[in-house]
Design an enzyme around this catalytic site. Structure first.
Site, PDB file in Angstrom:
ATOM      1  CG  HIS A   1      37.275-152.825  -9.818  1.00 15.91           C
ATOM      2  ND1 HIS A   1      38.517-153.167  -9.323  1.00 15.91           N
ATOM      3  CD2 HIS A   1      36.642-154.005 -10.069  1.00 15.91           C
ATOM      4  CE1 HIS A   1      38.623-154.488  -9.275  1.00 15.91           C
ATOM      5  NE2 HIS A   1      37.497-155.023  -9.720  1.00 15.91           N
TER       6      HIS A   1
ATOM      7  CG  HIS B   1      39.447-147.867  -4.260  1.00 11.09           C
ATOM      8  ND1 HIS B   1      40.692-147.539  -4.732  1.00 11.09           N
ATOM      9  CD2 HIS B   1      39.107-149.021  -4.874  1.00 11.09           C
ATOM     10  CE1 HIS B   1      41.083-148.465  -5.601  1.00 11.09           C
ATOM     11  NE2 HIS B   1      40.135-149.371  -5.705  1.00 11.09           N
TER      12      HIS B   1
HETATM   13  C1  LIG Z   1      44.995-160.869 -22.083  1.00 12.20           C
HETATM   14  C2  LIG Z   1      45.839-159.741 -22.557  1.00 12.20           C
HETATM   15  C3  LIG Z   1      45.680-159.305 -23.965  1.00 12.20           C
HETATM   16  C4  LIG Z   1      46.696-159.102 -21.759  1.00 12.20           C
HETATM   17  C5  LIG Z   1      46.860-159.341 -20.321  1.00 12.20           C
HETATM   18  C6  LIG Z   1      47.377-158.080 -19.708  1.00 12.20           C
HETATM   19  C7  LIG Z   1      47.387-158.103 -18.241  1.00 12.20           C
HETATM   20  C8  LIG Z   1      48.698-157.804 -17.579  1.00 12.20           C
HETATM   21  C9  LIG Z   1      46.282-158.314 -17.511  1.00 12.20           C
HETATM   22  C10 LIG Z   1      46.222-158.253 -16.015  1.00 12.20           C
HETATM   23  C11 LIG Z   1      44.801-158.080 -15.573  1.00 12.20           C
HETATM   24  C12 LIG Z   1      44.748-157.800 -14.089  1.00 12.20           C
HETATM   25  C13 LIG Z   1      45.319-158.736 -13.132  1.00 12.20           C
HETATM   26  C14 LIG Z   1      44.156-156.687 -13.712  1.00 12.20           C
HETATM   27  C15 LIG Z   1      44.038-156.249 -12.296  1.00 12.20           C
HETATM   28  C16 LIG Z   1      42.685-155.656 -12.086  1.00 12.20           C
HETATM   29  C17 LIG Z   1      42.580-155.143 -10.682  1.00 12.20           C
HETATM   30  C18 LIG Z   1      42.552-156.081  -9.576  1.00 12.20           C
HETATM   31  C19 LIG Z   1      42.551-153.814 -10.478  1.00 12.20           C
HETATM   32  C20 LIG Z   1      42.472-153.174  -9.154  1.00 12.20           C
HETATM   33  O1  LIG Z   1      41.294-152.432  -9.117  1.00 12.20           O
HETATM   34  P1  LIG Z   1      41.070-151.379  -7.972  1.00 12.20           P
HETATM   35  O2  LIG Z   1      39.682-150.847  -8.194  1.00 12.20           O
HETATM   36  O3  LIG Z   1      41.157-152.087  -6.669  1.00 12.20           O
HETATM   37  O4  LIG Z   1      42.105-150.332  -8.137  1.00 12.20           O
END
Ligand SMILES: CC(C)=CCC/C(C)=C/CC/C(C)=C/CC/C(C)=C/COP(=O)(O)O
Length: 301
Positions: free
Chosen positions: A220, A262
């Site tokens: 994020h 985090h």
């Molecule tokens: C739609 C297209 C072009 C592609 C899809 C690609 C793809 C694999 C998308 C997945 C998106 C997804 C589930 C992202 C996760 C985001 C997330 C929860 C990150 C964690 O964040 P953090 O701050 O806790 O590290």
């Protein structure tokens, strides 16, 4: 023969701490006298470390302690009068040694880590419903969705499908590229570093990838830095809106620690990575000139 200056055998310490429980054949008792594994050099290092760690300690006392150790009594140190007939000490396996002389960088990193864990725990005031700021948790989770990968990817794809100008398409195509690059780099680093999320985190996040069980760096935070830098550089916005974009990125990063998702360093590195990612995107900027196929394909849809 192991280097006496880097790895000093832990046996003299282990033996003096547990001399009553270890027998002559036990590793703690030490049949080999690894502390003298480096000969006189190893023993000198051990003594100087003891005296430097306990200021005011009488050096005679330090020497006494070393000479009282079972290893010393067995005459394993060459300087302690080991006979020439005695077999030289067998080198210890790497995992049985203790580094008594950590580098300045090692100490600095460990201190930073300790401060990081302490501060993150203190700031994790929305980590649970019963936490001190638990009532703010729904608001923090709303912020979490505002920086999630899925709304950003779907939003960009939607705008791209509705865009009727080449300039707009170019910017949105690059935003899509930036978001995908971000997902890839964060997943790669999370998979390599494998730092666990803080113990007080509740894993109740909206749609995650398998690497999202790891916390370094914060996805994020990378997205917040990347997207806000992108918006500030490519959208013409009034000053109050520009301030709002920066505030959103900052509060989103802070909310990650407050939610207990985090540690502070995950978010700090995330901001740095997101900021750097924008520079990569800017350097590789896709345009109808350098990636005509991409633009032609899109315009035919
Ligand atoms: C739609 C297209 C072009 C592609 C899809 C690609 C793809 C694999 C998308 C997945 C998106 C997804 C589930 C992202 C996760 C985001 C997330 C929860 C990150 C964690 O964040 P953090 O701050 O806790 O590290």
């Amino acid at each position: 023969m192991p280097s006496p200056r880097r790895n000093v055998d832990a046996r003299p310490l282990a033996a003096s701490a547990s001399s009553s429980s270890s027998g002559p054949g036990s590793p703690a008792h030490g049949g080999g006298g690894g502390g003298g594994g480096g000969g006189g050099g190893g023993r000198f290092e051990f003594q100087s470390l003891l005296s430097s760690r306990a200021p005011g300690l009488d050096p005679t006392c330090t020497r006494l302690r070393a000479s009282e150790s079972p290893v010393h009594r067995r005459g394993s140190f060459p300087l302690a009068g080991a006979g020439p007939s005695q077999a030289p000490p067998a080198p210890l396996p790497e995992e049985d040694r203790m580094d008594l002389n950590p580098s300045f960088l090692g100490i600095a990193l460990r201190s930073l880590l300790a401060i990081d864990l302490w501060l993150s725990k203190k700031l994790g005031v929305c980590a649970g419903e019963s936490s001190s700021w638990g009532s703010m948790r729904p608001l923090m989770k709303l912020l979490e969705i505002s920086g999630h990968g899925i709304p950003w990817l779907l939003g960009t794809l939607y705008c791209l499908s509705r865009s009727d100008s080449w300039a707009g398409r170019e910017v949105l195509m690059n935003l899509l590229f930036a978001l995908l690059l971000d997902l890839l780099l964060v997943a790669l680093i999370k998979g390599l570093v494998r730092r666990r999320r803080p113990a007080h985190n509740q894993m109740d996040m909206f749609v995650t990838l398998s690497v999202d069980k790891y916390s370094f760096p914060s996805g994020h935070a990378t997205r917040a830095a990347l997207v806000s830098r992108f918006i500030l550089n490519h959208l013409v916005l009034a000053i109050p809106l520009r301030v709002l974009v920066v505030l959103w990125a900052f509060i989103l990063g802070l909310s990650r620690v407050m939610l207990g998702r985090h540690n502070v360093t995950d978010v700090a590195f995330g901001f740095f990575l997101g900021y750097t990612q924008y520079s990569i995107v800017d350097y590789c900027w896709l345009s109808p000139h350098n990636a005509p196929v991409l633009f032609l394909l899109w315009s035919q849809q």
